[in-house]
Design an enzyme around this catalytic site. Structure first.
Site, PDB file in Angstrom:
ATOM      1  CG  ASP A 235     -15.832  66.574 -54.530  1.00 33.85           C
ATOM      2  OD1 ASP A 235     -15.548  65.407 -54.223  1.00 33.85           O
ATOM      3  OD2 ASP A 235     -15.026  67.358 -55.070  1.00 33.85           O
TER       4      ASP A 235
ATOM      5  N   GLY B  29      -9.838  70.877 -53.902  1.00 38.01           N
ATOM      6  CA  GLY B  29      -9.430  69.707 -53.112  1.00 38.01           C
ATOM      7  C   GLY B  29     -10.725  69.044 -52.637  1.00 38.01           C
TER       8      GLY B  29
ATOM      9  CB  SER C 102     -23.747  70.609 -57.782  1.00 38.80           C
ATOM     10  OG  SER C 102     -23.467  69.366 -58.389  1.00 38.80           O
TER      11      SER C 102
ATOM     12  CD  GLU D 169      -8.185  65.101 -54.062  1.00 37.98           C
ATOM     13  OE1 GLU D 169      -8.383  65.132 -55.287  1.00 37.98           O
ATOM     14  OE2 GLU D 169      -8.394  66.091 -53.319  1.00 37.98           O
TER      15      GLU D 169
ATOM     16  N   GLY E  70     -28.660  57.183 -61.885  1.00 40.06           N
ATOM     17  CA  GLY E  70     -29.168  57.017 -60.522  1.00 40.06           C
ATOM     18  C   GLY E  70     -28.125  56.456 -59.574  1.00 40.06           C
TER      19      GLY E  70
ATOM     20  CG  ASN F  64     -17.264  57.363 -60.121  1.00 38.10           C
ATOM     21  OD1 ASN F  64     -16.662  56.313 -60.316  1.00 38.10           O
ATOM     22  ND2 ASN F  64     -16.763  58.541 -60.442  1.00 38.10           N
TER      23      ASN F  64
ATOM     24  CG  ASP G 265     -18.511  72.038 -65.046  1.00 46.03           C
ATOM     25  OD1 ASP G 265     -18.107  70.854 -65.140  1.00 46.03           O
ATOM     26  OD2 ASP G 265     -17.807  72.961 -64.603  1.00 46.03           O
TER      27      ASP G 265
ATOM     28  CB  THR H 257     -16.303  69.955 -62.445  1.00 49.11           C
ATOM     29  OG1 THR H 257     -16.129  69.980 -63.835  1.00 49.11           O
ATOM     30  CG2 THR H 257     -14.973  69.784 -61.744  1.00 49.11           C
TER      31      THR H 257
ATOM     32  N   GLY I 166     -18.231  75.040 -62.764  1.00 45.52           N
ATOM     33  CA  GLY I 166     -17.297  75.067 -61.628  1.00 45.52           C
ATOM     34  C   GLY I 166     -17.728  74.117 -60.529  1.00 45.52           C
TER      35      GLY I 166
HETATM   36  P1  ADP Z   1     -18.595  61.703 -60.052  1.00 42.15           P
HETATM   37  O1  ADP Z   1     -18.891  63.170 -60.110  1.00 42.15           O
HETATM   38  O2  ADP Z   1     -17.823  61.296 -58.847  1.00 42.15           O
HETATM   39  O3  ADP Z   1     -18.038  61.142 -61.328  1.00 42.15           O
HETATM   40  P2  ADP Z   1     -21.290  60.834 -60.732  1.00 42.15           P
HETATM   41  O4  ADP Z   1     -21.047  61.193 -62.166  1.00 42.15           O
HETATM   42  O5  ADP Z   1     -21.896  59.507 -60.445  1.00 42.15           O
HETATM   43  O6  ADP Z   1     -19.989  60.949 -59.824  1.00 42.15           O
HETATM   44  O7  ADP Z   1     -22.230  61.985 -60.125  1.00 42.15           O
HETATM   45  C1  ADP Z   1     -22.517  62.055 -58.757  1.00 42.15           C
HETATM   46  C2  ADP Z   1     -23.964  62.425 -58.576  1.00 42.15           C
HETATM   47  O8  ADP Z   1     -24.212  63.687 -59.205  1.00 42.15           O
HETATM   48  C3  ADP Z   1     -24.955  61.479 -59.216  1.00 42.15           C
HETATM   49  O9  ADP Z   1     -25.251  60.393 -58.371  1.00 42.15           O
HETATM   50  C4  ADP Z   1     -26.163  62.385 -59.404  1.00 42.15           C
HETATM   51  O10 ADP Z   1     -26.867  62.534 -58.192  1.00 42.15           O
HETATM   52  C5  ADP Z   1     -25.530  63.718 -59.748  1.00 42.15           C
HETATM   53  N1  ADP Z   1     -25.420  63.943 -61.194  1.00 42.15           N
HETATM   54  C6  ADP Z   1     -24.322  63.799 -61.982  1.00 42.15           C
HETATM   55  N2  ADP Z   1     -24.596  64.100 -63.257  1.00 42.15           N
HETATM   56  C7  ADP Z   1     -25.891  64.469 -63.296  1.00 42.15           C
HETATM   57  C8  ADP Z   1     -26.812  64.920 -64.323  1.00 42.15           C
HETATM   58  N3  ADP Z   1     -26.394  65.058 -65.597  1.00 42.15           N
HETATM   59  N4  ADP Z   1     -28.081  65.200 -63.972  1.00 42.15           N
HETATM   60  C9  ADP Z   1     -28.503  65.085 -62.692  1.00 42.15           C
HETATM   61  N5  ADP Z   1     -27.705  64.669 -61.681  1.00 42.15           N
HETATM   62  C10 ADP Z   1     -26.430  64.374 -61.967  1.00 42.15           C
END
Ligand code: ADP
Length: 294
Positions: A243, A39, A273, A139, A216, A183, A237, A239, A278
């Protein structure tokens, strides 16, 4: 350091890994099964807590067996649960996630999350007003957010909305939100705009913060559009990246960091992350982010 209230959904996530998805009426043997706390509300609260935020989660769980599991998992993450509402004769929110190769298929039942509504928020409003920063997602019932945002605004509170899953927001509510973190796929729907991204950013200086995956994070500082680059990592991953970004951003803002530095902190945490599988498993702890930013 300011205290953070996260108001949002709490789910139990059931994951099944399979090589093939069943057709309607068919049974297929899955490969593995695991349960996790999920969640968007719970995810963002966990992200913020691991990064050193003083976090309380406002939301609802059911009175089923899952509610005990959810509470235990959130307590282990040092998220304060004093204002969680336990709803009688109702199941906790649950998501059923089928992971098939690199794809997934998800069914979510909101259950008790529906009770994180106007009447709930009215019961906890005085407690909520003791927090410096409040973080919302979409949500839980939107009427609750439309009701409480003007109250928080009138009390001079910092309000962060991660508008996911995306839906159209009223302009008068957007105006009262301090930071909005959609996003690149969400901002048009949330703002109900067909404008280009730069035009949207210009309309909401130092408020609209658009995360664009590996490209970015963009915002307009009143003079020019700024792009804060993400950290270079080996993504496993993604996912939960959004968050983690919102939870981390809330921590940095609660510590009094400026907007640019808060976005950089969010990028570092979200970048870390995505290096693990996960949503919550990859959420980093403070020392990992601090050493990456050194
Ligand atoms: P959502 O997860 O909501 O779709 P994004 O894909 O924009 O949003 O990702 C959120 C944030 O996670 C990005 O602004 C960035 O800081 C980080 N991020 C996502 N994918 C990557 C990646 N492949 N490498 C580095 N940072 C990432």
């Amino acid at each position: 350091m300011g205290k953070i209230a996260v108001v949002g959904s709490i789910n139990i996530d059931y994951f099944i890994e399979t090589d093939r998805l069943p057709k309607l009426g068919e049974t297929v043997l899955g490969k593995s099964f695991f349960i996790s706390l999920g969640g968007k509300g719970a995810n963002q609260a966990v992200a913020a807590s691991r990064l050193g935020g003083e976090v309380s989660l406002f939301g609802s769980i059911g009175d089923d067996e899952n509610s005990k599991v959810l509470k235990e998992k959130m307590e282990k993450e040092e998220v304060d649960l004093s204002y969680i509402h336990t709803v009688k004769d109702t199941p906790s929110g649950a998501a059923f996630i089928e992971l098939c190769n690199s794809d997934n298929r998800i069914l979510v039942v909101p259950g008790a999350n529906k009770n994180t509504d106007v009447s709930y928020i009215n019961r906890v409003v005085s407690e909520l007003l003791s927090y410096d920063v409040t973080l919302f997602q979409l949500e839980t019932p939107i009427e609750m957010i439309e009701h409480i945002v003007p109250i928080l605004y009138d009390h001079g509170k910092t309000i962060i909305l991660n508008p996911a899953p995306a839906r159209k927001m009223k302009t008068e509510i957007i105006e009262k939100i301090t930071y909005l973190t959609p996003n690149e796929h969400e901002f048009e729907m949330v703002l109900n705009s067909k404008d280009q991204m730069v035009d949207c950013l210009r309309k909401y200086p130092n408020k609209l913060i658009i995360t664009c995956g590996t490209k970015g994070v963009a915002y307009f500082n009143g003079e020019k559009c700024i792009n804060v680059p993400v950290v270079k990592v080996e993504a496993v991953d993604t996912t939960g990246a959004g968050d983690t970004f919102s939870g981390a951003f809330a921590v940095a803002i609660s510590e009094g960091k400026n907007l640019f530095d808060s976005i950089q902190f969010g990028n570092a945490a979200a970048g870390l992350s995505v290096t693990k599988k996960g949503a919550q498993a990859g959420m980093p702890y403070r020392k990992e982010v601090d050493s990456l930013m050194k």
